[in-house]
Design an enzyme around this catalytic site. Structure first.
Site, PDB file in Angstrom:
ATOM      1  CB  THR A 186      -0.894   0.031   1.243  1.00 23.65           C
ATOM      2  OG1 THR A 186      -0.042   0.023   2.387  1.00 23.65           O
ATOM      3  CG2 THR A 186      -1.821  -1.168   1.285  1.00 23.65           C
ATOM      4  CD  GLU A 331      -5.361  -2.433   1.809  1.00 25.04           C
ATOM      5  OE1 GLU A 331      -5.720  -1.847   0.764  1.00 25.04           O
ATOM      6  OE2 GLU A 331      -4.789  -1.862   2.748  1.00 25.04           O
ATOM      7  CE  LYS A 439     -16.674  13.153  13.448  1.00 22.03           C
ATOM      8  NZ  LYS A 439     -16.163  12.148  14.320  1.00 22.03           N
ATOM      9  CD1 TRP A 444     -18.098  13.626  10.377  1.00 22.33           C
ATOM     10  CD2 TRP A 444     -18.838  11.803   9.318  1.00 22.33           C
ATOM     11  NE1 TRP A 444     -17.698  12.527  11.099  1.00 22.33           N
ATOM     12  CE2 TRP A 444     -18.138  11.395  10.473  1.00 22.33           C
ATOM     13  CE3 TRP A 444     -19.373  10.823   8.495  1.00 22.33           C
ATOM     14  CZ2 TRP A 444     -17.969  10.060  10.833  1.00 22.33           C
ATOM     15  CZ3 TRP A 444     -19.208   9.486   8.846  1.00 22.33           C
ATOM     16  CH2 TRP A 444     -18.520   9.104  10.000  1.00 22.33           C
TER      17      TRP A 444
HETATM   18  P1  AMP Z   1      -5.194   2.265  -3.060  1.00 19.21           P
HETATM   19  O1  AMP Z   1      -5.112   1.108  -2.157  1.00 19.21           O
HETATM   20  O2  AMP Z   1      -3.952   3.075  -3.123  1.00 19.21           O
HETATM   21  O3  AMP Z   1      -5.693   1.876  -4.397  1.00 19.21           O
HETATM   22  O4  AMP Z   1      -6.274   3.256  -2.443  1.00 19.21           O
HETATM   23  C1  AMP Z   1      -7.579   2.824  -2.134  1.00 19.21           C
HETATM   24  C2  AMP Z   1      -8.405   4.016  -1.754  1.00 19.21           C
HETATM   25  O5  AMP Z   1      -8.532   4.913  -2.853  1.00 19.21           O
HETATM   26  C3  AMP Z   1      -9.836   3.676  -1.401  1.00 19.21           C
HETATM   27  O6  AMP Z   1      -9.973   3.185  -0.103  1.00 19.21           O
HETATM   28  C4  AMP Z   1     -10.516   5.016  -1.596  1.00 19.21           C
HETATM   29  O7  AMP Z   1     -10.312   5.889  -0.505  1.00 19.21           O
HETATM   30  C5  AMP Z   1      -9.770   5.593  -2.779  1.00 19.21           C
HETATM   31  N1  AMP Z   1     -10.540   5.362  -3.998  1.00 19.21           N
HETATM   32  C6  AMP Z   1     -10.374   4.413  -4.927  1.00 19.21           C
HETATM   33  N2  AMP Z   1     -11.269   4.547  -5.919  1.00 19.21           N
HETATM   34  C7  AMP Z   1     -12.034   5.603  -5.602  1.00 19.21           C
HETATM   35  C8  AMP Z   1     -13.145   6.260  -6.206  1.00 19.21           C
HETATM   36  N3  AMP Z   1     -13.643   5.867  -7.358  1.00 19.21           N
HETATM   37  N4  AMP Z   1     -13.667   7.320  -5.562  1.00 19.21           N
HETATM   38  C9  AMP Z   1     -13.179   7.754  -4.384  1.00 19.21           C
HETATM   39  N5  AMP Z   1     -12.127   7.185  -3.780  1.00 19.21           N
HETATM   40  C10 AMP Z   1     -11.566   6.129  -4.372  1.00 19.21           C
END
Ligand code: AMP
Length: 539
Positions: A186, A331, A439, A444
């Site tokens: 990550t 994940e 917040k 929110w």
């Molecule tokens: P990553 O593991 O780096 O791919 O990041 C995952 C996170 O990216 C998710 O938990 C979301 O917070 C954000 N994310 C992924 N796709 C979207 C989307 N279409 N809209 C908003 N947030 C997203």
């Protein structure tokens, strides 16, 4: 009583062999790091993968070994995807945008014994050779003619020199389908990066799922361009699915800028492209400047961050390409939801359709979602109640590599870290990362909503909303804005524009203009850096 069906393990090698048997003439096109476009087929890729598999085994690679890549989306990286996992080793795709100290951390944590790198990343390879790591072999993803000189890297070899004397047949091992196949860390915006270890089974099931028409619709009908990097969650699984369905694959190499992508889309007649919003901003700007319509594009899949409505409109109205908004995470392999309309939307107005498309979409089979409150109790899926989004399913991480950390798991569910609503049709909409919510007076405010509303103004290129400390309300929104090139707007005019669209208590208390927003290793706006930059900001 057992069914009487053949028991075959779900293996990545079988996807490649299927491509080789039934889609062998389908093209795989790469903009190479060396420069030229290289055109080959799935049949030739499969032959080279078998040669590479022989070479790796000859070099002593054993099942379970971790082999790392620092590489763009290219044919050679594609070959490593299949060869490394196919022989039972684990492909560790490293994000080259991580800070060097994190690179060294994850190479050590993963226990990588080999590094395959594009010559672009020679400085990173040298850095890794200069600090203690388990790396024993460095392989430059190039030919003899383009090898870096005097690199000082131990056991440095050219990738192309590994292949010629190897047989192009290989007996793929019948691995347990639960064996590890690839590893992706990550991005570590909070704390150290954590390793997500995919299996053959999860990868193959995910490939089936993303190919469904209501998911990403990866298909033999398409010319597919994964702009999402192969170092970020396996390019959303597209390379595996493309092999399975026989899609022509177009790989952009290091050319992730708008002009390079535009040229590739036009020349290769790309029909389906996938990537994060920041990349599409560049492409749309390049198309606008060149006055070009990307007429081959049928679908643009946008995920990784929330897709602004202005981007949906630009692709759909100016280029005739349907936008598919999708959500997932490292994940989750990564796909969780995709936003396709339902028959009930057939007669909806354009505005109503847009408001659905802005949502992250409905879960695909294999992924389950629910919302919980701060105490972990389930809250209703009524489209208005928001909660912490949890998931479980067939390709969701059950834990992290070499870690006992279970803090993100509860009763078989995984906390995504997102705050969302889910409506009666199953459409999930993210309002925020839980770390990014603003917040105000205990309520929110959705930073995503503020940002998207601001980006509806033609003079706003990008916007990010963060909470800043406020004596009475705890936090109030500050809107940080990047103006469109060659466009002017005052804070007062933007305020007026927002006032007409937002409820009063959501209005940002202040607006600041900046030249650029900080972007993280996976193309997302780094809210944490912004909060640091504006720490102590006086409203
Ligand atoms: P990553 O593991 O780096 O791919 O990041 C995952 C996170 O990216 C998710 O938990 C979301 O917070 C954000 N994310 C992924 N796709 C979207 C989307 N279409 N809209 C908003 N947030 C997203």
């Amino acid at each position: 009583m057992n069914g009487l069906m053949m028991d075959q393990p779900l293996l990545i090698s079988s996807q490649l062999e299927f491509a080789s048997r039934f889609h062998s003439h389908v093209e795989v096109v790469t903009r190479t790091v060396e420069g030229p476009i290289v055109r080959t087929t799935w049949g030739t890729v499969a032959q080279r993968v078998r040669r590479l598999a022989n070479a790796l085994v000859g070099m002593g690679v054993k099942p379970g070994d971790r082999l790392a890549t620092l590489a763009w989306n290219t044919q050679r990286h594609l070959e490593l995807y299949f060869a490394v996992s196919g022989i039972g080793a684990v492909l560790h795709t490293i994000n080259p945008r991580l800070p060097p100290d994190q690179l060294a951390f994850i190479v050590n944590h993963a226990g990588d014994s080999m590094l395959f790198f594009d010559t672009t990343f020679l400085p990173l390879a040298k850095h890794l050779a200069s600090v203690p790591t388990p790396l024993q072999h460095f392989i430059a993803l190039t030919d003899d003619a383009h090898m870096p000189e005097n690199s000082g890297l131990p056991n440095l070899r050219a990738y192309e020199l590994l292949l010629p004397h190897q047989p192009d047949t290989f007996e793929w091992p019948k691995l347990d389908e639960n064996s590890a196949s690839s590893l992706c860390y990550t991005s570590g915006t909070v704390g150290l990066p954590k390793g997500v270890l995919y299996s053959h089974r999860s990868t193959v099931l995910h490939s089936f799922a993303i190919s469904m028409v209501d998911a990403l619709a990866i298909s033999a009908q398409d010319v597919t361009l994964p702009v999402v990097p192969m170092f970020h969650v396996n390019a959303w699984g597209v390379p595996y699915a493309a092999a399975m369905v026989g899609s022509k694959l177009v790989l952009p190499g290091a050319g992730m800028d708008g002009n390079s992508l535009l040229e590739l889309i036009e020349n290769e007649k790309v029909t389906s492209a996938l990537g994060v919003p920041t990349v599409w901003l560049g492409l749309l700007a390049a198309a606008k400047t060149a006055g070009r319509k990307m007429s081959s594009l049928r679908q643009v899949v946008i995920g990784g961050s929330a897709c602004p409505p202005s981007m949906i409109t630009a692709f759909q109205e100016e280029h005739g390409a349907k936008v598919l908004h999708a959500w997932g995470m490292t994940e989750m392999s990564p796909l969780g939801t995709a936003c396709r309309l339902l028959p009930k939307h057939a007669n909806a107005t354009a505005e109503e359709k847009l408001s659905v498309q802005m949502k992250q979409g409905r879960p695909i089979f294999g992924v389950d979602l629910r919302l919980v409150d701060d105490s972990g109790s389930v809250v209703p899926h009524d489209g208005t109640t928001s909660g912490h989004l949890q998931t479980r399913g067939l390709w969701i991480a059950s834990g992290y590599f070499k870690s006992d950390d279970r803090t993100q798991h509860q009763d078989g569910w995984f906390y995504t870290g997102d705050i969302a609503t889910i409506d009666g049709d199953g459409y999930m909409q993210i309002t925020d990362r839980s770390k990014d919510v603003i917040k105000s007076g205990g309520e929110w405010i959705s930073s995503i909503d503020l940002e998207h509303t601001a980006m509806l103004h033609p003079a706003v290129a990008q916007a990010a909303a963060i909470g800043v400390a406020h004596e009475r309300w705890g936090e109030r929104p500050l809107l940080v804005v990047v103006k469109q090139k060659d466009q002017e707007i005052t804070k007062e005019a933007l305020k007026e524009f927002l006032e007409a669209k937002l409820v009063k208590w959501w209005m940002p208390d202040a607006i600041e203009f900046v030249d650029a927003l900080p972007i993280g290793p996976t193309g997302k706006i780094l809210k944490r850096s912004l909060r640091e930059k504006f720490a102590g900001y006086k409203l």
